[in-house]
Design an enzyme around this catalytic site. Sequence first.
Site, PDB file in Angstrom:
ATOM      1  N   HIS A 133       0.843  -1.210   0.000  1.00  0.00           N
ATOM      2  CA  HIS A 133       0.000   0.000   0.000  1.00  0.00           C
ATOM      3  C   HIS A 133       0.879   1.260   0.000  1.00  0.00           C
ATOM      4  O   HIS A 133       0.679   2.165  -0.818  1.00  0.00           O
ATOM      5  CB  HIS A 133      -0.903  -0.043   1.237  1.00  0.00           C
ATOM      6  N   GLU A 134       1.842   1.315   0.902  1.00  0.00           N
ATOM      7  CA  GLU A 134       2.681   2.519   1.022  1.00  0.00           C
ATOM      8  C   GLU A 134       3.510   2.760  -0.245  1.00  0.00           C
ATOM      9  O   GLU A 134       3.591   3.871  -0.743  1.00  0.00           O
ATOM     10  CB  GLU A 134       3.608   2.420   2.241  1.00  0.00           C
TER      11      GLU A 134
ATOM     12  N   HIS B 107       1.554   4.265  -3.032  1.00  0.00           N
ATOM     13  CA  HIS B 107       1.381   5.727  -2.967  1.00  0.00           C
ATOM     14  C   HIS B 107       2.482   6.409  -3.784  1.00  0.00           C
ATOM     15  O   HIS B 107       2.252   7.440  -4.421  1.00  0.00           O
ATOM     16  CB  HIS B 107       1.424   6.218  -1.520  1.00  0.00           C
TER      17      HIS B 107
ATOM     18  N   TYR C 160      -4.915  14.282  -2.945  1.00  0.00           N
ATOM     19  CA  TYR C 160      -5.258  13.561  -1.712  1.00  0.00           C
ATOM     20  C   TYR C 160      -6.400  14.254  -0.969  1.00  0.00           C
ATOM     21  O   TYR C 160      -6.253  14.687   0.172  1.00  0.00           O
ATOM     22  CB  TYR C 160      -4.019  13.452  -0.830  1.00  0.00           C
TER      23      TYR C 160
ATOM     24  N   GLU D  51      -6.198   6.292  -2.200  1.00  0.00           N
ATOM     25  CA  GLU D  51      -6.200   5.261  -1.157  1.00  0.00           C
ATOM     26  C   GLU D  51      -6.597   3.897  -1.726  1.00  0.00           C
ATOM     27  O   GLU D  51      -6.006   2.866  -1.406  1.00  0.00           O
ATOM     28  CB  GLU D  51      -7.183   5.651  -0.053  1.00  0.00           C
TER      29      GLU D  51
ATOM     30  N   ASP E  60     -10.262  13.524   7.771  1.00  0.00           N
ATOM     31  CA  ASP E  60      -9.482  12.572   6.982  1.00  0.00           C
ATOM     32  C   ASP E  60      -9.431  12.978   5.503  1.00  0.00           C
ATOM     33  O   ASP E  60      -9.668  12.167   4.609  1.00  0.00           O
ATOM     34  CB  ASP E  60     -10.084  11.157   7.171  1.00  0.00           C
TER      35      ASP E  60
ATOM     36  N   HIS F 121      -9.807   7.537   3.639  1.00  0.00           N
ATOM     37  CA  HIS F 121      -9.675   6.151   4.104  1.00  0.00           C
ATOM     38  C   HIS F 121     -11.036   5.515   4.372  1.00  0.00           C
ATOM     39  O   HIS F 121     -11.112   4.381   4.807  1.00  0.00           O
ATOM     40  CB  HIS F 121      -8.828   6.071   5.376  1.00  0.00           C
TER      41      HIS F 121
HETATM   42 ZN   LIG Z   1      -2.716   5.169   2.118  1.00  0.00          ZN
END
Ligand SMILES: [Zn+2]
Lengths: 99, 338
Positions: free
Chosen positions: B157-158, B161, B172, B181, B254, B259
Amino acid sequence: MKIRFERTGGFAGISTSVLLDTDTMPQNESEQLSAMCNNMNFFSLPSKPDTKSGAADLFRYKITVESKDGKHTVETTDLSVTPGLENFVNYLSDKAQKK
Amino acid sequence: MLCIVPPHLLREIISRGDPAMKKWAINTITLSEQVRMTRQVFVADKIMSVLQQKERRIYDAKNKTTLPGKLVRMEGDASNGDPAADEAYNGAGWTYDLYKDVYGRNSVDDKGMKLDSTVHYSEKYDNAFWNGNQMVYGDGDGKIFDRFTKAIDVIGHELTHGVTQYTAKLEYQDQSGALNEHISDVFGSIVKQYSMKQNAKQADWLIGQGLFTPKIHGVALRSMKAPGTAYDDPLIGKDPQPGTMQDYNDTTEDNGGVHINSGIPNRAFYLIASDIGGYSWEKAGKIWYKTLDLLNVNSNFEDMASCTLEAAGILFGSGSEQESVKKGWDGVGVPVKK
Ligand SMILES: [Zn+2]
């Protein structure tokens, strides 16, 4: 002095928050907290963080302090937090976790 | 030695041989091709791309917040005995390999960028993030969260990005942020499935499985298959993710619920990958990877739906894959425009 702390965002997207009132806490702690606010000049800190493009999943911290000097809100992230503010954020995060 | 070994064999040695053989073959191929004075540029490019390998570096922040911290492991080094460093190293390796072997992408920037990860960031830090250049992982507070490297999909996941940062550049915030996301969750889950050789049916479709301590009532942070069901606990509340447009959460927190609302496209991807069947990195993953080229910074869910349909058409023609894509988006209430 009243302090409201909110942490939002992050990978998990789980928020936490805490509300503190220096009138209802032990004197040594309330003095420590007031000193922390004064030392970092909380009331003159910028309200919005610098955003870094491409960064993702950062925690976003929102701190509102209300005292006889007025009311001020500071928003910051893991990457834009300054060292003085970081101690404050860590202290408040700990309080929110123990809540 | 010069002209004895034919160039195609040299190239084979470059891609498969041990380091000493590679070096010899590269020198040889460069010389012999230079003698011929033909296709020099092509050969040089070819050699460069062969030389570009994964290059991982793991740093230890030692519970401080200065990045990157102390270098503890480089590519090819033996384990330093720290489970968090091992997990960060291995997870980054699987992610690099998936992008390279399945999608033909050479690292985050497609130019062989070094994969840097920092473990033990801050104290009791319940998070992992991408700072625009590298991955960062916390140890967790031990009460709610264990360390964030424990789930390989978090690592995928990271890193994704980073891939999005170099491709679609989705802003974002609000729906484009939820798509940012979502794309990270998709390739995070695919990295896990790829590392376990699981097909769409065998996969758990969970994000962050194993991150919660046993005290927390929950299986993971998110479920792509059933958004909103990953956890329900008195301490942290209930998984807030919606699985259809009807339940879209219009919030300012958020970054506009990036998310949270990612649950909607996440479930669409699960439906589509399951309908196509087989390994999700093969067809559904390729459609999503191709879609990164078609999106722009402000794309919303409807744009995503039409771009995935277009990508399916480009890759597989107007067949059952496009049908699966349509059905999936229909299933979560996002209209698919041509
Ligand atoms: Zn993320």
